[in-house]
Enzyme design. Structure first.
Site, short mmCIF file in Angstrom:
data_model
loop_
_atom_site.label_atom_id
_atom_site.label_comp_id
_atom_site.label_asym_id
_atom_site.label_seq_id
_atom_site.Cartn_x
_atom_site.Cartn_y
_atom_site.Cartn_z
N ARG A 114 0.82 -1.22 0.00
CA ARG A 114 0.00 0.00 0.00
C ARG A 114 0.85 1.27 0.00
O ARG A 114 0.47 2.28 -0.56
CB ARG A 114 -1.06 0.01 1.09
CG ARG A 114 -0.62 -0.08 2.49
CD ARG A 114 -1.80 0.09 3.45
NE ARG A 114 -2.78 -0.96 3.35
CZ ARG A 114 -4.10 -0.76 3.38
NH1 ARG A 114 -4.60 0.44 3.48
NH2 ARG A 114 -4.94 -1.78 3.31
N TYR A 222 -0.20 -13.64 -0.23
CA TYR A 222 0.23 -13.37 -1.60
C TYR A 222 1.59 -12.68 -1.59
O TYR A 222 1.97 -12.06 -0.60
CB TYR A 222 -0.79 -12.55 -2.39
CG TYR A 222 -1.28 -11.27 -1.76
CD1 TYR A 222 -0.56 -10.09 -1.87
CD2 TYR A 222 -2.50 -11.23 -1.09
CE1 TYR A 222 -1.03 -8.90 -1.32
CE2 TYR A 222 -2.98 -10.05 -0.53
CZ TYR A 222 -2.24 -8.90 -0.64
OH TYR A 222 -2.71 -7.72 -0.10
N ASP A 299 -13.28 6.04 2.66
CA ASP A 299 -13.76 5.44 3.91
C ASP A 299 -14.64 6.39 4.71
O ASP A 299 -15.48 5.95 5.49
CB ASP A 299 -12.56 5.01 4.77
CG ASP A 299 -12.11 3.58 4.46
OD1 ASP A 299 -12.61 3.01 3.46
OD2 ASP A 299 -11.27 3.04 5.22
C1 LIG Z 1 -6.77 -5.40 6.83
C2 LIG Z 1 -7.25 -4.55 5.70
C3 LIG Z 1 -7.07 -4.98 4.40
C4 LIG Z 1 -7.53 -4.21 3.33
N1 LIG Z 1 -7.35 -4.67 2.06
C5 LIG Z 1 -7.77 -3.95 1.02
C6 LIG Z 1 -7.56 -4.40 -0.33
O1 LIG Z 1 -6.96 -5.46 -0.56
N2 LIG Z 1 -8.01 -3.64 -1.36
C7 LIG Z 1 -8.67 -2.46 -1.14
O2 LIG Z 1 -9.09 -1.80 -2.11
N3 LIG Z 1 -8.90 -2.02 0.12
C8 LIG Z 1 -8.47 -2.71 1.20
N4 LIG Z 1 -8.66 -2.26 2.47
C9 LIG Z 1 -9.39 -1.01 2.68
C10 LIG Z 1 -8.52 0.22 2.46
O3 LIG Z 1 -7.34 0.12 3.22
C11 LIG Z 1 -9.27 1.48 2.84
O4 LIG Z 1 -10.59 1.42 2.38
C12 LIG Z 1 -8.60 2.71 2.23
O5 LIG Z 1 -7.25 2.78 2.66
C13 LIG Z 1 -9.35 4.00 2.61
O6 LIG Z 1 -8.64 5.10 2.12
P1 LIG Z 1 -9.07 6.58 2.53
O7 LIG Z 1 -8.10 7.48 1.85
O8 LIG Z 1 -10.51 6.78 2.31
O9 LIG Z 1 -8.86 6.65 4.11
P2 LIG Z 1 -7.49 6.59 4.94
O10 LIG Z 1 -6.50 5.75 4.29
O11 LIG Z 1 -7.89 6.28 6.34
O12 LIG Z 1 -6.94 8.09 4.86
C14 LIG Z 1 -7.51 9.12 5.62
C15 LIG Z 1 -6.47 10.22 5.76
O13 LIG Z 1 -7.07 11.35 6.36
C16 LIG Z 1 -6.20 11.87 7.34
N5 LIG Z 1 -7.03 12.60 8.31
C17 LIG Z 1 -7.93 12.08 9.19
N6 LIG Z 1 -8.50 13.05 9.91
C18 LIG Z 1 -7.95 14.23 9.48
C19 LIG Z 1 -8.15 15.58 9.84
N7 LIG Z 1 -8.99 15.92 10.80
N8 LIG Z 1 -7.43 16.54 9.20
C20 LIG Z 1 -6.55 16.21 8.20
N9 LIG Z 1 -6.32 14.92 7.84
C21 LIG Z 1 -7.02 13.95 8.45
C22 LIG Z 1 -5.51 10.64 7.91
O14 LIG Z 1 -4.30 10.96 8.57
C23 LIG Z 1 -5.30 9.82 6.66
O15 LIG Z 1 -4.08 10.13 6.01
C24 LIG Z 1 -8.20 -3.00 3.56
C25 LIG Z 1 -8.37 -2.54 4.88
C26 LIG Z 1 -7.90 -3.31 5.93
C27 LIG Z 1 -8.09 -2.79 7.31
#
Ligand SMILES: Cc1cc2nc3c(=O)[nH]c(=O)nc-3n(C[C@H](O)[C@H](O)[C@H](O)COP(=O)(O)OP(=O)(O)OC[C@H]3O[C@@H](n4cnc5c(N)ncnc54)[C@H](O)[C@@H]3O)c2cc1C
Length: 456
Positions: A114, A222, A299
């Site tokens: 990732r 994997y 998310d």
């Molecule tokens: C065990 C596991 C396995 C997974 N496997 C897969 C997979 O194989 N394939 C897949 O597609 N998905 C997978 N996922 C899901 C995936 O990891 C998440 O859905 C994805 O990373 C979400 O990305 P995001 O950018 O929405 O949120 P996040 O990655 O949580 O990013 C949110 C960002 O916002 C920042 N932030 C939070 N609050 C604030 C604030 N108040 N001010 C400024 N910044 C802030 C945080 O620091 C962070 O950098 C997996 C998840 C898990 C737990």
């Protein structure tokens, strides 16, 4: 890649809160359309914690359009098969031939670290002129006459016509705008990425994604980074969580959860990182992601349980869809986007798609973790699936829909009760007299919801 050149400096067109994969993917998609984008990330540096990610064709298609697929392929691995096995007896239940899958959907199924995928988006954002700010914690959102404003912990204020909140599972934006809570599954994930040499004698399949499904647990394996590393994920239901204890998901629970599993799985457990684990939460799907000019994304809008391996993918798709609609709504108005119309189109298509993924992920997790006769029924149905039957993947791996009418039909689930009982008894007999032949029990005409990948 042929991004329009965004103007730099001055008030941004879009503020993206959160520099995870969703935030950076969206910032890049918007910058490609010529928009001035500012990303506000709370951490002192951009980065990702964790190990592997599975990236299915509905996302590699977008990476290709972005001109980023070749770089991603050079850092990741294209596995040959996705194989599902029973975690107790290791027997194969079903598989996806990922080469054939690539032919069907036109783009590959990839696994990648990732932090590598995140790095690809970070560099792409830099090249596209995105303003990337760290150490910026957003504490409040407000509507303005012509857009939205965010307040930061340091007292500063940033304004733009559009604010995208990509602030993750525990999204402060969602807390303020929606006020709902995360839902605990009582499951926890342990991860590990180790040099491949450390697992070569464990009976692993280096070229496949293997998912072992067992009672209240599963285990995923994997290779990563061109095959140099091996990724493992161990997921189980925590008895302490069920008992309402605070300190749930601890390493002693990990060891106990996998005690009854087959050799290959048990050999993997001591390698799991033991100083960090991920409790598994999702949220109830919501119908409204857009509040004035503030849009939830990734998310923050739709955190799934990870069983479909679509969480990061959905976040990347969200950004792609949003950028397309903004571009479509930027003609005929002196080039100024009709933000509200674009946001309405984004919400109209993404909410339903992601609701389907969230609810399927929950059902998928239940199916994986069955015990007793239900486990045998599941196994019988899965073994009956034709390897080239894509009726359970077409709804997810095809091109990302831009409008509701492009969204494909869902698959029809197969009730467990439809597993033919005489075949289940046959399986029990085989297990009892230890013949354990690889010969699968067949239930002709039946299929199984191979609804997507396994969790990373
Ligand atoms: C065990 C596991 C396995 C997974 N496997 C897969 C997979 O194989 N394939 C897949 O597609 N998905 C997978 N996922 C899901 C995936 O990891 C998440 O859905 C994805 O990373 C979400 O990305 P995001 O950018 O929405 O949120 P996040 O990655 O949580 O990013 C949110 C960002 O916002 C920042 N932030 C939070 N609050 C604030 C604030 N108040 N001010 C400024 N910044 C802030 C945080 O620091 C962070 O950098 C997996 C998840 C898990 C737990």
């Amino acid at each position: 890649m042929n991004p329009k050149t965004p103007a730099t400096g001055g008030r941004p067109d879009v503020i993206v809160v959160g520099g995870g994969i969703g935030g950076l993917g969206t910032a890049f998609a918007l910058a490609r359309e010529g928009l001035r984008v500012r990303v506000l990330e709370q951490a002192p540096a951009f980065g990702e914690v964790g190990a592997g990610l599975q990236i299915a064709p509905n996302c590699t298609r977008i990476l290709d359009e972005y001109g980023l697929l070749e770089e991603a392929k050079s850092l990741g691995v294209l596995p040959e098969n996705m194989v599902m096995r029973d975690a107790l007896d290791a027997r194969e239940l079903t598989r996806l031939d990922l080469r054939d899958l690539e032919r069907r959907y036109g783009f590959p199924y990839m696994v990648i670290h990732r932090s590598d995928l995140h790095g690809i988006f970070l560099r792409a954002c830099e090249r596209a002129g995105v303003e990337l700010l760290t150490d910026r914690t957003v504490v409040g959102y407000e509507h303005t006459a012509d857009g939205a404003r965010v307040r930061l912990e340091d007292g500063s204020v940033h304004e733009a016509p559009l604010v995208v909140a990509a602030d993750g599972l525990h999204s402060p934006a969602r807390r303020q705008l929606v006020g709902d809570d995360v839902v605990s599954s009582d499951y926890v994930a342990y991860r590990a990425a180790v040099p491949i040499e450390r697992v070569r004698d464990n009976g692993i399949a280096e070229r496949d994604v293997t998912v072992y499904v067992g009672p209240r647990c599963h285990f995923v394996q994997y290779a990563l980074r061109g095959g140099e590393m091996f990724n493992q994920v161990a997921v189980f239901e925590s008895p302490k969580a069920l008992a309402g204890q605070e300190d749930w998901g601890t390493p002693d629970e990990l060891d106990a959860a996998f005690e009854q599993t087959c050799d290959t799985v048990r050999k993997g457990i001591p390698l799991m990182w033991r100083d960090r684990w991920w409790r598994m939460f999702d949220r109830e799907p919501i119908e409204t992601w857009v509040y004035g000019r503030i849009a939830l994304l990734g998310d923050a809008a739709h955190p799934p349980l990870q069983y479909m391996a679509q969480g990061a993918i959905m976040a990347i798709e969200d950004g792609w869809v949003l950028a397309k609609h903004i571009a479509r709504r930027s003609t005929g108005n002196g080039g100024r986007p009709d933000w509200d119309a674009a946001l309405a189109s984004y919400e109209a298509v993404r909410v339903e798609h992601c609701r389907r993924v969230l609810t399927t992920a929950r059902a998928w997790g239940e199916l994986w973790h069955l015990d007793g006769t239900e486990r045998l029924r599941r196994n019988a149905i899965m073994r009956a699936r034709d390897v080239h039957d894509y009726s359970f993947t077409d709804w997810i791996y095809g091109p990302t829909a831009l409008t509701p009418d492009e969204e494909p039909e869902m698959f029809t689930p197969i009730p467990l009760a439809s597993a033919r009982i005489e075949e289940i008894e046959e399986i029990e007999e085989i297990e009892e007299d230890g013949r354990m032949a690889d010969e699968p029990a067949r239930a002709p005409g039946e299929a199984v919801p191979v609804a997507g990948g396994g969790p990373a």
